[in-house]
Design a protein around this motif. Structure first.
Motif, PDB file in Angstrom:
ATOM      1  N   ASP A 291      34.618  65.878 -28.015  1.00  0.00           N
ATOM      2  CA  ASP A 291      34.376  65.238 -28.604  1.00  0.00           C
ATOM      3  C   ASP A 291      34.676  63.712 -28.400  1.00  0.00           C
ATOM      4  O   ASP A 291      34.043  62.809 -28.803  1.00  0.00           O
ATOM      5  CB  ASP A 291      35.161  65.147 -30.447  1.00  0.00           C
ATOM      6  CG  ASP A 291      35.933  67.318 -30.466  1.00  0.00           C
ATOM      7  OD1 ASP A 291      34.373  67.258 -30.732  1.00  0.00           O
ATOM      8  OD2 ASP A 291      36.638  67.374 -31.493  1.00  0.00           O
ATOM      9  N   GLU A 292      35.361  63.194 -27.458  1.00  0.00           N
ATOM     10  CA  GLU A 292      35.664  62.097 -27.002  1.00  0.00           C
ATOM     11  C   GLU A 292      34.329  61.832 -26.644  1.00  0.00           C
ATOM     12  O   GLU A 292      33.336  60.004 -26.716  1.00  0.00           O
ATOM     13  CB  GLU A 292      36.819  62.363 -26.179  1.00  0.00           C
ATOM     14  CG  GLU A 292      37.873  62.355 -25.935  1.00  0.00           C
ATOM     15  CD  GLU A 292      39.260  62.237 -25.522  1.00  0.00           C
ATOM     16  OE1 GLU A 292      39.240  61.660 -24.294  1.00  0.00           O
ATOM     17  OE2 GLU A 292      40.152  62.834 -25.307  1.00  0.00           O
TER      18      GLU A 292
ATOM     19  N   GLU B 235      38.225  69.331 -26.967  1.00  0.00           N
ATOM     20  CA  GLU B 235      38.335  67.920 -27.322  1.00  0.00           C
ATOM     21  C   GLU B 235      38.184  66.837 -25.982  1.00  0.00           C
ATOM     22  O   GLU B 235      37.379  65.979 -27.074  1.00  0.00           O
ATOM     23  CB  GLU B 235      39.882  68.355 -26.794  1.00  0.00           C
ATOM     24  CG  GLU B 235      40.348  68.884 -28.207  1.00  0.00           C
ATOM     25  CD  GLU B 235      42.416  68.815 -27.822  1.00  0.00           C
ATOM     26  OE1 GLU B 235      43.106  67.972 -26.759  1.00  0.00           O
ATOM     27  OE2 GLU B 235      42.704  69.585 -28.443  1.00  0.00           O
TER      28      GLU B 235
END
Length: 198
Positions: free
Chosen positions: A168-169, A165
């Protein structure tokens, strides 16, 4: 081969095998060899990009050498190259990849190449790849029931999910197109390997 080639430290207590690994790598990399754990610590410095480390050595184990590498804060990638079958204890170890002997020339060279590429990524991405490597290794060695019963394995899977996650950022904020493509190709390759293991 230029002076700018990454430096690989081969740590192996069988001199013939250490020299063989060094020969396999010497066309693309600068190579140092150490025939034991204490010798490895003497040969270790900030110039080393990748360490190939045997786990079972009589004077100082590979696990102890690995701990010393991390305690010294040397920014290098470490691959265990060993006859020791992996168990859940590998999750807490600070290595980046794990090869079980016997190792082929292609596998060794591919591992070093991959680890050199990982050196260009930030710490979070390096951690993600190291953890994903451990997860894939355990999945190839352990049965589903044993994995499901392991708290360490469940925590490892959770940590990977969190890092993905965050990654992804990170990818969303990468401006350099080539770097973006490199991130994406490595992640896709990692996910494809995991899918094939399922």
């Amino acid at each position: 081969m230029s002076d700018a080639s990454p430096l690989v430290l081969v740590v192996e207590d069988e001199p013939d095998l250490a020299d063989l690994y060094a020969t396999w790598l010497s066309t693309e990399y600068r190579v140092r060899t150490a025939y034991g754990g204490h010798e490895a610590l003497d040969a270790l410095d900030d110039d080393v990009a990748v360490v190939l480390l045997d786990r079972r050595m009589p004077d100082l184990s590979g696990d102890e050498v690995l701990n010393a590498v991390r305690e010294r804060g040397i920014d290098c990638r470490v691959a265990m190259v060993t006859a020791v079958e992996p168990d859940f204890d590998i999750i807490s170890m600070g290595f980046d990849d794990y090869l079980v002997k016997p190792v082929t020339k292609d596998a060794l060279r591919e591992t070093v190449s991959t680890l050199c590429t990982r050196n260009t990524y930030d710490t979070g991405v390096q951690e993600l790849f190291a953890l994903a490597s451990k997860k894939a290794l355990l999945e190839s060695e352990k049965g589903n029931a044993e994995l499901a019963e392991s708290e360490e394995y469940i925590e490892l899977s959770d940590r990977i999910a969190v890092l993905r996650e965050e990654l992804d950022e990170t990818i969303g904020s990468v401006d350099d197109h080539d770097r973006f493509v490199g991130f994406y190709q490595d992640i896709e390759r990692d996910e494809k390997d995991e899918d094939e293991d399922d």
